[in-house]
Design a protein around this motif. Structure first.
Motif, PDB file in Angstrom:
ATOM      1  N   LYS A 160      43.458  30.530  29.831  1.00 13.83           N
ATOM      2  CA  LYS A 160      44.023  30.115  30.948  1.00 13.83           C
ATOM      3  C   LYS A 160      43.056  30.653  32.272  1.00 13.83           C
ATOM      4  O   LYS A 160      42.189  31.498  31.986  1.00 13.83           O
ATOM      5  N   PHE A 161      43.402  30.371  33.308  1.00 16.40           N
ATOM      6  CA  PHE A 161      42.594  30.774  34.448  1.00 16.40           C
ATOM      7  C   PHE A 161      42.950  32.252  34.610  1.00 16.40           C
ATOM      8  O   PHE A 161      41.667  32.948  34.781  1.00 16.40           O
ATOM      9  N   ILE A 162      44.204  32.809  34.615  1.00 17.24           N
ATOM     10  CA  ILE A 162      44.234  34.133  34.891  1.00 17.24           C
ATOM     11  C   ILE A 162      43.879  35.127  33.483  1.00 17.24           C
ATOM     12  O   ILE A 162      43.777  36.071  33.548  1.00 17.24           O
ATOM     13  N   THR A 163      43.753  34.380  32.299  1.00 21.17           N
ATOM     14  CA  THR A 163      43.567  35.149  31.259  1.00 21.17           C
ATOM     15  C   THR A 163      42.064  34.947  30.472  1.00 21.17           C
ATOM     16  O   THR A 163      42.002  35.057  29.243  1.00 21.17           O
ATOM     17  N   PHE A 164      41.298  34.154  31.201  1.00 21.54           N
ATOM     18  CA  PHE A 164      40.065  33.894  30.474  1.00 21.54           C
ATOM     19  C   PHE A 164      39.075  34.751  30.474  1.00 21.54           C
ATOM     20  O   PHE A 164      38.141  35.010  29.398  1.00 21.54           O
ATOM     21  N   PHE A 165      39.114  36.065  31.131  1.00 17.89           N
ATOM     22  CA  PHE A 165      38.424  37.255  31.045  1.00 17.89           C
ATOM     23  C   PHE A 165      39.165  38.418  30.379  1.00 17.89           C
ATOM     24  O   PHE A 165      40.206  38.471  30.642  1.00 17.89           O
TER      25      PHE A 165
END
Length: 324
Positions: free
Chosen positions: A134-139
């Motif tokens: 997801k956007f906040i868990t991509f990295f």
């Protein structure tokens, strides 16, 4: 007797493949039979003919080139005769008891995709508690923080019971799916040459309201990276494709605004990291691993120019790549 098709994609991983095929030829069951199909992605190293002679009961298919994992899987599926597809990496090994149990549970329950526990040569089980990016868990760092802060929420999503747990995606190394479900999601996405096609595959299943499960009652051996990291150049190529596949996944699964932000963050981070490590490789020339970063940086910059020129983040190696 129910037939299962075991589908394997190989590229110069002959030693690992031999171990895998040896284990499959020993499979014996009163209720199940298997056909094994191996797609060779044009290894072009004079080993294919020897394997055809060595394993006459196995179907070998020569691909038109090194067309990637997704294309190889789709090619194997197109030649399969059964209604059930087990995609296996060539660096896996099975045994009759675990494989029979695996088949039992797939036919018993309503999971669209079923994987199983995987153990490596050190006797360690792979962590398969995978969540979709997801956007906040991509990295990495934000993902680690998110997992720590939301442990109970994640445990609830995994919904573990006596037989299964339910991650949001499973590795392509071990994937069991019915022919009907495979057709429903249009197979493997050939926008990917290698890596993250399994995440995309799982995402399509979830979008079609299918269940993805990992069976806790069966274990397969998986020597991670055994078939792809042959030498420095190959390692650099695979590491570059990991990065490229992240861009492809972003392009395919996020909105325009979110995609732009993720592409920028990913590009900036990669260029900064690889530039620093490439400079370090000059005084530390005696550390072979650092040479990989120089090659990756060169490959990645070339890819970025190609992406801008052709207005797509799909890998130039992928079958769905269209050059403008």
């Amino acid at each position: 007797m129910t037939l299962f098709s075991v589908l394997i994609v190989n590229y110069k991983g002959w030693d690992a493949l031999e171990d895998c095929l040896e284990s499959l030829t020993l499979f014996s069951s009163d209720r199940y039979s298997i056909e094994v199909l191996v797609v060779d992605n044009c290894s072009n190293d004079n080993n294919l003919d020897a394997f055809i002679s060595l394993y006459p009961s196995i179907t070998f298919i020569l691909n038109t080139g090194n067309n990637g994992f997704a294309n190889g899987c789709n090619l194997a599926a197109s030649a399969a005769k059964s209604n059930y597809y087990l995609f296996l990496n060539p660096d896996t090994k099975v045994d009759s008891l675990n494989l029979e149990t695996y088949f039992d549970f797939y036919l018993k329950d309503s999971n669209a995709v079923l994987s199983c526990l995987q153990i490596n040569e050190n006797g360690t089980f792979y962590n398969q508690n995978n969540l979709l990016p997801k956007f906040i868990t991509f990295f990495g760092i934000p993902r680690a923080i998110y997992k720590r802060m939301h442990r109970k929420k994640i445990a609830h999503k995994l919904n573990e019971n006596e037989n299964y747990f339910y991650p949001q995606w499973v590795t392509g190394a071990v994937v069991l799916i019915s022919k009907n479900w495979f057709k429903k999601i249009n197979g493997w996405n050939e926008d990917y040459w290698m890596y993250m096609e399994d995440v995309d595959f799982s995402n399509k299943v979830l979008k079609n309201n299918g269940k993805i499960a990992v069976l806790k009652k069966a274990v397969l051996f998986h020597k991670h990276g055994g078939a792809s990291r042959i030498n420095i150049k190959t390692k650099a190529l695979t590491k570059t494709e990991v990065l490229i596949s992240k861009h492809t996944y972003i392009q395919n699964n996020f909105s325009t605004t979110t995609s732009f932000l993720l592409h920028m963050r990913l590009t900036t981070g990669i260029l900064l990291e690889k530039t620093i490590l490439s400079f370090l490789s000059i005084p530390l020339f005696f550390i072979p691993k650092l040479k990989v970063h120089k090659i990756v940086l060169k490959n990645y910059v070339t890819y970025l120019f190609s992406a801008i020129l052709n207005q797509t983040f799909i890998s130039p190696r992928a079958m769905n790549y269209k050059k403008k």
